[in-house]
Design an enzyme around this catalytic site. Structure first.
Site, mmCIF file in Angstrom:
data_model
loop_
_atom_site.group_PDB
_atom_site.id
_atom_site.type_symbol
_atom_site.label_atom_id
_atom_site.label_comp_id
_atom_site.label_asym_id
_atom_site.label_seq_id
_atom_site.Cartn_x
_atom_site.Cartn_y
_atom_site.Cartn_z
ATOM 1 N N THR A 1 0.820 -1.211 0.000
ATOM 2 C CA THR A 1 0.000 0.000 0.000
ATOM 3 C C THR A 1 0.855 1.263 0.000
ATOM 4 O O THR A 1 1.929 1.299 0.575
ATOM 5 C CB THR A 1 -0.952 0.028 1.213
ATOM 6 O OG1 THR A 1 -1.768 -1.119 1.172
ATOM 7 C CG2 THR A 1 -1.808 1.250 1.256
ATOM 8 N N GLY B 1 -10.356 -4.407 0.882
ATOM 9 C CA GLY B 1 -9.678 -4.081 2.146
ATOM 10 C C GLY B 1 -10.140 -2.748 2.706
ATOM 11 O O GLY B 1 -11.192 -2.215 2.338
ATOM 12 N N THR C 1 -2.098 1.685 6.563
ATOM 13 C CA THR C 1 -1.608 0.494 5.871
ATOM 14 C C THR C 1 -1.521 -0.639 6.879
ATOM 15 O O THR C 1 -1.151 -0.423 8.031
ATOM 16 C CB THR C 1 -0.234 0.726 5.212
ATOM 17 O OG1 THR C 1 0.231 -0.522 4.675
ATOM 18 C CG2 THR C 1 0.803 1.266 6.182
ATOM 19 N N GLY D 1 -6.026 -5.122 6.524
ATOM 20 C CA GLY D 1 -7.222 -4.331 6.279
ATOM 21 C C GLY D 1 -8.460 -4.718 7.071
ATOM 22 O O GLY D 1 -9.238 -3.847 7.479
HETATM 23 N N1 ASP Z 1 -4.440 -2.359 4.032
HETATM 24 C C1 ASP Z 1 -4.285 -3.048 2.786
HETATM 25 C C2 ASP Z 1 -5.397 -4.051 2.631
HETATM 26 O O1 ASP Z 1 -5.754 -4.689 3.589
HETATM 27 C C3 ASP Z 1 -2.973 -3.766 2.666
HETATM 28 C C4 ASP Z 1 -1.782 -3.057 3.189
HETATM 29 O O2 ASP Z 1 -1.843 -1.926 3.594
HETATM 30 O O3 ASP Z 1 -0.733 -3.679 3.168
HETATM 31 O O4 ASP Z 1 -5.857 -4.219 1.551
#
Ligand code: ASP
Length: 326
Positions: free
Chosen positions: A193, A223, A244, A247
């Protein structure tokens, strides 16, 4: 009569002086502009990322940061700065957004992005899109050129086409590294992300987030990144946040809005509110990840409960930093 006129002039002078003094003191405290970015958080250690790779990530973060900083310095808006900064990160295969998006369980790329502006709480997002080159730009179009907040899948792509955004073949998102990481999945829990928050010269706050999601996610999984209040939130009364991490936890704990709410209703500082949510609430339930944020006075927070978070910030005062590990 003369006395009354004199008193009125005197009172006016005092009021003028006081309001002038207030402006001076607040502008000397609040930087003209601030920008903070992240490129994902995770539990990689120094052993997973060698020195050379760390330098490569830092160089790209610095380059992205300077794009947004230039825009803010020249009097551009926080939305312009966020869009161009995130576009750069989306085009860079190192990060899990745009070009470098991770693969789903069935070998596809499904991208999510969102944007929110703090002065009118307007927001836009796209989720589960597979052919929009720069999802953050599509999210901005949803915010500015539609009456909706969130659009998904093919409908979002159709809308992006009508908005003259670049549509690419799904093979554009194929990168060897992400394919391998799908094959090696479960070796290490990886997050990606990208995100950007900014305070501009007009005192406005905004936040944007763009992602490929989590490697090996199931078909159709959405997410936190495109969900306003979970992965992205901005409010001129409090702060702008981009998250980030895992999620599902960020959605269940409405992380970005929770931080803003703690500031609004409990008068916590940005750092206190970030710690409360990331290092207490989330940590207790095993929700890994972090946030970047800037408040209305230009204070920043880059708080994460993982080993590392790719991050960088710059202020008009000349303060600057790029870091990966704690
Ligand atoms: N938050 C993002 C998701 O869950 C992934 C991430 O931030 O690494 O899609």
């Amino acid at each position: 009569m003369k006395n009354l006129r004199f008193t009125i002039i005197l009172i006016s002078l005092v009021i003028l002086c006081l309001s002038g003094c207030k402006n001076v003191s607040s502008s000397s405290l609040t930087p003209d502009y601030v920008i903070v970015i992240h490129g994902g958080a995770g539990n990689a250690s120094n052993r997973d990322l060698n020195k050379e790779q760390q330098e490569e990530y830092k160089a790209k973060l610095s380059e992205a940061l300077s794009i947004g900083e230039e825009i803010l310095k020249k009097g551009g808006t926080c939305i312009e700065a966020i869009e161009k900064t995130i576009n750069f990160l989306e085009d860079c295969p190192l990060f899990n957004a745009g070009k470098g998006a991770v693969f789903t369980h069935d070998g596809k790329n499904e991208l999510d992005a969102s944007i929110m502006q703090g002065w009118d709480l307007n927001a836009g997002s796209v989720a589960g899109v597979g052919d929009i080159k720069n999802p953050i730009s599509a999210a901005i179009k949803v915010m500015t050129n539609s009456e909706h907040v969130m659009m998904t899948g093919e409908g979002a792509s159709e809308f992006a086409k009508l908005q003259n955004l670049e549509i690419v073949d799904s093979s554009y998102f194929f990168t060897e590294k992400r394919w391998e990481s799908l094959q090696n999945i479960l070796k290490a829990k990886k997050h990606g992300t990208v995100g950007c928050v900014a305070l501009d010269k007009y005192g406005n706050l905004a936040a944007g987030t763009s992602t490929g999601g989590m490697t090996n996610k199931k078909f159709g999984r959405i997410g936190d990144s495109p969900i306003i209040g979970a992965g992205t939130y901005a409010n001129n009364n409090t702060c702008a946040i981009s998250a980030t991490g895992h999620g599902e936890f960020f959605i269940r704990y409405t992380v970005a809005h929770d931080i803003s709410a703690l500031m609004e209703y409990k008068n916590l500082s940005l750092q206190e509110a970030s710690d409360e949510v990331i290092n207490k609430k989330l940590l207790e339930v095993g929700g890994t990840g972090g946030i970047i944020a800037v408040d209305k006075d230009g204070n920043i927070s880059m708080t994460f409960n993982t080993n590392m978070m790719f991050r960088a910030y710059a202020k008009s005062t000349g303060e600057k930093g790029v870091a990966i590990f704690k």
